[in-house]
Design an enzyme around this catalytic site. Structure first.
Site, short mmCIF file in Angstrom:
data_model
loop_
_atom_site.label_atom_id
_atom_site.label_comp_id
_atom_site.label_asym_id
_atom_site.label_seq_id
_atom_site.Cartn_x
_atom_site.Cartn_y
_atom_site.Cartn_z
N TYR A 117 0.80 -1.21 0.00
CA TYR A 117 0.00 0.00 0.00
C TYR A 117 0.85 1.27 0.00
O TYR A 117 0.31 2.36 -0.18
CB TYR A 117 -0.97 0.00 1.20
CG TYR A 117 -2.29 -0.68 0.89
CD1 TYR A 117 -2.35 -2.02 0.52
CD2 TYR A 117 -3.49 0.01 0.97
CE1 TYR A 117 -3.56 -2.63 0.23
CE2 TYR A 117 -4.71 -0.59 0.69
CZ TYR A 117 -4.72 -1.92 0.32
OH TYR A 117 -5.93 -2.52 0.04
N HIS A 224 -21.08 6.66 4.07
CA HIS A 224 -20.50 5.75 3.09
C HIS A 224 -21.25 5.88 1.77
O HIS A 224 -22.48 5.94 1.74
CB HIS A 224 -20.57 4.32 3.62
CG HIS A 224 -19.69 3.35 2.89
ND1 HIS A 224 -19.92 2.96 1.59
CD2 HIS A 224 -18.58 2.69 3.29
CE1 HIS A 224 -18.97 2.10 1.23
NE2 HIS A 224 -18.15 1.91 2.24
N PRO A 225 -20.53 5.87 0.63
CA PRO A 225 -21.20 6.09 -0.65
C PRO A 225 -22.11 4.96 -1.11
O PRO A 225 -22.95 5.17 -1.99
CB PRO A 225 -20.03 6.26 -1.63
CG PRO A 225 -18.88 5.56 -0.98
CD PRO A 225 -19.06 5.76 0.48
N GLU A 294 -14.64 -0.98 10.79
CA GLU A 294 -15.75 -0.18 10.29
C GLU A 294 -17.06 -0.59 10.98
O GLU A 294 -17.91 0.26 11.25
CB GLU A 294 -15.87 -0.34 8.77
CG GLU A 294 -16.83 0.64 8.14
CD GLU A 294 -16.82 0.53 6.61
OE1 GLU A 294 -16.13 1.36 5.97
OE2 GLU A 294 -17.50 -0.37 6.08
#
Lengths: 344, 359
Positions: A117, A224-225, A294
């Site tokens: 990452y 959140h989308p 989350e």
């Protein structure tokens, strides 16, 4: 004679038209002119060290008058517990900067870039310099297991990077889970007294538009989308009562994203500490919540209401389709080739 | 021949069109300019020197107060919050992201579940000097029906006639304390001294005894729910007479000699002096500043256009409130009907001025 007359008449007409034009535009611009003169006079007055002026605490910030009639009617601007929800056109940046800049705040910002990452850091930092809290002091805390791979990105004045070395892991879920505890410890051991606000962001994302102090608040969560138009029973909350992240059907405000959250140090510390403890308790009971931290974050925010919510403009995904309510994408997860980056 | 006539007509039409365009541009110039600048509009900012501090909040302090967290209980069932608005006729947050409280913007069951466990005490001041004692009965009786019901309320009644304070039955946890003050013949003076008295009340009496304070006009009645949705760090109310007007029409104090001065071109809303409140420290800071500014004005031989309300408006312009109440919370019985006002919660009664003036 007959040939001449129309010409003369014509020219006279054009002359009068031009004169009218000039007069009218003078009126149009005189507002500007008088404001400019006013501004100069005010500037002088405000800048002079004047201790006995009757208006010595007068600010000189001009901005459009706030409206009662909404500019946008397609989305809601406050939650039922009256936390503001931040969308494009809900706030005035000039006004907010006028309030926050003099406070000389520092905004700590964490990202976790473990294993492969690290490759996302360059774009993350590069775009952050263009869009994220521009003009404010920002301390980026980069948690990584390969400090040598942290790219050298030129940062603006007052902004710096601090690299925090952490152990490697093969499971991204583990990395994700330990984030909460690391943020808690960072606040307790490192940034307390050094920063005013903290924001915790996912590294595999880029900034595309303004992401500024309108996002600051005591405890800030992001919608959140993927779920904001769904019924609460379709949210991917943890649904097993054995888990400490459990949220029963019939309960729930929004599904919040773990990729963007923030607030004052103490409030984020309390949140990360609770989530971290609950995660460990779950682990001791042999259970891992559906979406790890989350899930725990969502439970926390349900019973500890955030003081401000960010719209999905602040947490989008490049792979997502178009939504008419999203006028602007500010921060978005990039499209990932999972083969390349997993396992870590 | 045809050509010259055509030219004349053409010129004439062109002139008319040009004139219309100029008038349009001139008339709508503000709108045009504001539409060209995206999002946050600004005409000019004073970047030459740093703006004087606009302190926004005390929330950067480390003091953990009981009212800091909004803890909601598990198992509470209520309608799912949605991003899609049920009301689109009014705006629900200010440009500095303070929520604006209208009917339909909040869930009272949820808010009560958050606030009730905090065991709050809400101090509430009214000034009933001289003949204004006549308003106390209705004020208190309707408050018992609608105002912060279920919460501990301490009413502080400032009056020069303690004997005339009516005996109104109050619910459990609610009480009246009478504060004797001197009389005055001028209502403007009474109005002006309010700020200082509220400041002193906070400093000397209620500090440590109440969590929030609300300061209300006594010549009013409650008609509908007025509850904890109104609580916040620093709460101002949008005055019912000006919320549809341009800022340059607000009755701010416009003389630069006054400490309440607000220049043309500045201003958010016109706030009413009849309803304001917040945390003790924040209201104390506000009332102290307003009181000091009022006295400075008096020493300079000037009195602001609407006394303390003018000073309040200046304070709130440069110290942004953290929450705004809609005109539902500050109406007037004599006002007409507005379609945006779905509910009148608190309203000034129609007064027979001959009866109550002078005090």
């Amino acid at each position: 004679m007959r040939g001449q007359l129309p010409n003369k008449w014509f020219y006279n007409l054009w002359l009068s038209v031009v004169l009218i034009l000039l007069v009218m535009y003078a009126c149009f611009f005189s507002e500007h002119l008088s404001r400019m003169f006013e501004k100069e006079a005010d500037t002088k007055a405000a800048c002079s060290p004047n201790t006995n002026s009757s208006v010595d605490d007068k600010a000189r910030l001009l901005y459009e008058q706030p409206k009662i009639i909404p500019h946008r009617t397609d989305v809601v601007f406050a939650s039922p517990w009256l936390a503001p929800i931040v969308w494009q056109s809900s706030f005035n940046s000039i006004l907010l900067d006028g309030i926050y800049k003099p406070m000389n705040i520092t905004i700590a910002t964490t990202v976790f870039a473990l294993g492969k990452y690290v490759r996302f850091l360059k774009d993350f930092l590069g775009t952050a310099e263009i869009h994220y809290m521009v003009g404010y002091k920002v301390d980026f805390y980069i948690f990584t297991d390969s400090p040598g791979d942290v790219p050298n990105v030129t940062l603006a004045e007052g902004r710096r990077v601090k690299v925090m070395k952490v152990p490697s892991s093969n499971r991204w879920q583990d990395i994700s889970a330990r984030r909460m505890e690391m943020i808690q410890l960072l606040i307790e051991n490192t940034i307390r007294g050094q920063a005013d606000y903290i924001f915790c962001l996912d590294v595999d994302s880029k900034f595309y538009a303004h992401f500024g102090v309108e996002a600051l608040g005591r405890l800030v969560a992001t919608i959140h989308p993927n779920y904001w138009f769904l019924g609460r029973d379709q949210y991917t909350y943890e649904r097993r009562p054995e888990s400490r992240a459990y949220i029963p059907l019939g309960e729930g405000d929004f599904y919040y994203g773990g990729a963007v959250f923030g607030g004052l140090l103490e409030d984020v510390r309390a949140m990360t500490k609770t989530c971290s403890q609950n995660f460990e308790a779950d682990t001791a009971n042999g259970i891992e919540a559906a979406w790890q931290e989350e899930s725990h974050l969502n439970r926390y925010f349900l019973y500890n209401k955030p003081s401000k919510l960010l719209s999905p403009e602040y947490l989008w995904m490049d792979v997502a389709g178009w939504n008419k309510e999203i006028k602007l994408v500010r921060f978005s997860g990039v499209e990932k080739n999972y083969a390349e980056i997993r396992p870590n």
